[in-house]
Design a protein around this motif. Structure first.
Motif, PDB file in Angstrom:
ATOM      1  N   LEU A 144       1.200  -1.409   0.329  1.00 39.43           N
ATOM      2  CA  LEU A 144       0.581   0.010   0.161  1.00 39.43           C
ATOM      3  C   LEU A 144       1.040   1.072  -0.155  1.00 39.43           C
ATOM      4  O   LEU A 144       1.732   1.532   0.593  1.00 39.43           O
ATOM      5  N   PRO A 145       0.465   2.415  -0.475  1.00 34.17           N
ATOM      6  CA  PRO A 145       1.354   3.770  -0.563  1.00 34.17           C
ATOM      7  C   PRO A 145       0.715   4.001   1.264  1.00 34.17           C
ATOM      8  O   PRO A 145      -0.342   4.044   0.788  1.00 34.17           O
ATOM      9  N   ILE A 150      -7.199   4.258   1.650  1.00 33.81           N
ATOM     10  CA  ILE A 150      -7.341   2.979   0.968  1.00 33.81           C
ATOM     11  C   ILE A 150      -8.600   2.631   1.389  1.00 33.81           C
ATOM     12  O   ILE A 150      -9.312   2.476   2.299  1.00 33.81           O
ATOM     13  N   GLN A 151      -9.281   1.744   0.265  1.00 33.29           N
ATOM     14  CA  GLN A 151     -10.632   2.185   0.738  1.00 33.29           C
ATOM     15  C   GLN A 151     -10.805  -0.197   0.452  1.00 33.29           C
ATOM     16  O   GLN A 151     -10.271  -0.497  -0.433  1.00 33.29           O
ATOM     17  N   VAL A 152     -10.839  -0.780   1.535  1.00 35.36           N
ATOM     18  CA  VAL A 152     -10.274  -1.823   1.468  1.00 35.36           C
ATOM     19  C   VAL A 152     -12.750  -3.064   1.756  1.00 35.36           C
ATOM     20  O   VAL A 152     -13.012  -2.944   2.586  1.00 35.36           O
ATOM     21  N   VAL A 211       1.856  -6.984   5.477  1.00 40.12           N
ATOM     22  CA  VAL A 211       1.306  -4.883   4.776  1.00 40.12           C
ATOM     23  C   VAL A 211       2.742  -4.314   4.202  1.00 40.12           C
ATOM     24  O   VAL A 211       3.437  -3.832   6.000  1.00 40.12           O
ATOM     25  N   PHE A 212       3.159  -3.952   3.491  1.00 37.97           N
ATOM     26  CA  PHE A 212       4.396  -3.229   3.251  1.00 37.97           C
ATOM     27  C   PHE A 212       3.787  -2.174   3.025  1.00 37.97           C
ATOM     28  O   PHE A 212       3.305  -1.601   1.609  1.00 37.97           O
ATOM     29  N   VAL A 213       4.275  -1.133   3.877  1.00 43.78           N
ATOM     30  CA  VAL A 213       3.236   0.444   4.058  1.00 43.78           C
ATOM     31  C   VAL A 213       4.943   1.711   2.752  1.00 43.78           C
ATOM     32  O   VAL A 213       5.898   1.225   3.607  1.00 43.78           O
TER      33      VAL A 213
END
Ligand code: HEC
Ligand SMILES: [Cu+2]
Length: 327
Positions: A144-145, A150-152, A211-213
């Protein structure tokens, strides 16, 4: 002594260095809201506890039975007292209820216009992520940026799962035939761990996620990489032999590799070499774990729906070289 040791152990495990899955180290608007609500209610509870215990201690000290003392006079129909002890708890409940309602609405999953939409699909026991606007997918590892809404949207391919990344957002159930939502905005780059939080079968505890932000540029690089066609192995390389083994093995019935196979049972392997972990973010993506996984996945992850694969040592080496070349 044993109790002290047990408490010490509890204390030490709860405080392990990096807070990989701690709701007390929030890194998004969603989790900050929840942590704030918790802290708020916690201090109300502390105040009530201290006040009640104090009254109790005073009552024990001042009004305990003493030899020869007369019975104390019972209080009955004391209007001020009764109004007081009705009003005080009611007020405290209001102070708890208002922020709670606010948090419920704030985390109800409505992202602002222009949010990046990610669809999360739970499988026994791995995660699929689709980015409909970017035309890419990811598996187990979500990228994710940073500082982007973010809409999950989440659903399940089989039983009920639950998406939970304590430092970013969730938990929320993934239910087949239905879409649940959360929205959040991660406020710092980094790696965050999460896991399925709804019992979903034998390997529920092994259904982890990561999660990689990332900064906008790193995220864009990753997107470009996922969009690209999978690498074609060089002529005569071990990876090329591996591709041939893959094409004639059962793998193609269950896995997709763009241009090679279109199986839909397990994760897409078009870019598996670029992942840091495999199998529900459970194992590091190394030569050794790939070997062991392909030979006997259920022995590493009980119940895994990838059966043990009967491949010769030579074919196995080639297969793994091929998978690792798929960055
Ligand atoms: C019957 C279906 C099936 C077959 C056949 C199969 N797989 Fe799988 N595979 C799966 C499923 C399902 C998973 C996900 C399991 C999990 O994580 O719980 C998986 C996971 C994997 C993963 C981990 C992917 C990731 O990113 O987590 C690799 C690598 C893999 N399979 C390689 C292979 C190879 C190579 C073959 C052929 C030799 C093969 N598989 C055959 C169903 C299958
Ligand atoms: Cu699950």
């Amino acid at each position: 002594m044993r109790l002290v040791l047990a408490l010490l152990l509890l204390f030490l495990t709860a405080c392990s260095g990096q807070f990989p899955q701690s709701v007390f180290a929030p890194r998004s608007d969603f989790s900050t809201e929840l942590a704030g609500l918790f802290t708020n209610i916690f201090w109300w509870a502390v105040a009530v506890f201290v006040f009640v215990e104090m009254l109790l201690l005073i009552a024990i000290a001042r009004f305990r039975a003493r030899p020869g003392a007369a019975h104390p006079k019972p209080v009955h129909g004391h209007t001020a007292l009764e109004i007081g002890w009705t009003l005080a708890p009611a007020l405290i409940l209001v102070f708890i209820a208002v922020p709670t309602m606010r948090a419920i609405f704030a985390t109800s999953g409505h992202a602002p216009e222009g949010a990046l939409r990610v669809e999360v699909i739970g499988h026994q026991w791995w995660w699929e992520y689709r980015y409909p606007t970017l035309n890419i997918s990811a598996y187990n590892e979500l990228h994710l940026p940073v500082r982007t809404a973010i809409q999950v949207d989440m659903t399940s391919a089989d039983v009920i799962h639950s998406f939970w990344v304590p430092r970013l957002g969730g938990k929320r159930d993934l239910i087949q035939g239905r879409t649940n939502r959360i929205a959040f905005r991660a406020d710092s780059t980094g790696e965050y761990w999460g896991q399925c939080a709804e019992f979903c079968g034998a390997s529920h505890a092994n259904m982890r996620l990561r999660v990689f932000v990332e900064s906008d540029s790193a995220f864009q690089r990753w997107v470009d990489q996922q969009r690209a066609a999978p690498a074609t192995p060089a002529k005569g390389s071990p990876a090329e032999a591996g591709e041939r083994v893959f094409r004639r093995s059962a793998c193609i019935g269950c896995h997709t590799i763009a241009g090679v196979a279109q199986g839909k049972v397990g994760p897409d392997l078009s870019h598996v070499g670029g992942r840091a972990t495999i199998a529900g973010a459970l194992f590091p993506n190394t030569t050794e774990t790939l070997h062991r996984w392909i030979l006997n996945a259920p022995s590493l992850k009980p119940g895994a729906s990838m059966p043990p694969q009967n491949v010769s040592p030579q074919d196995l080496d080639a297969l793994v070289a091929y998978l690792q070349s798929l960055k």
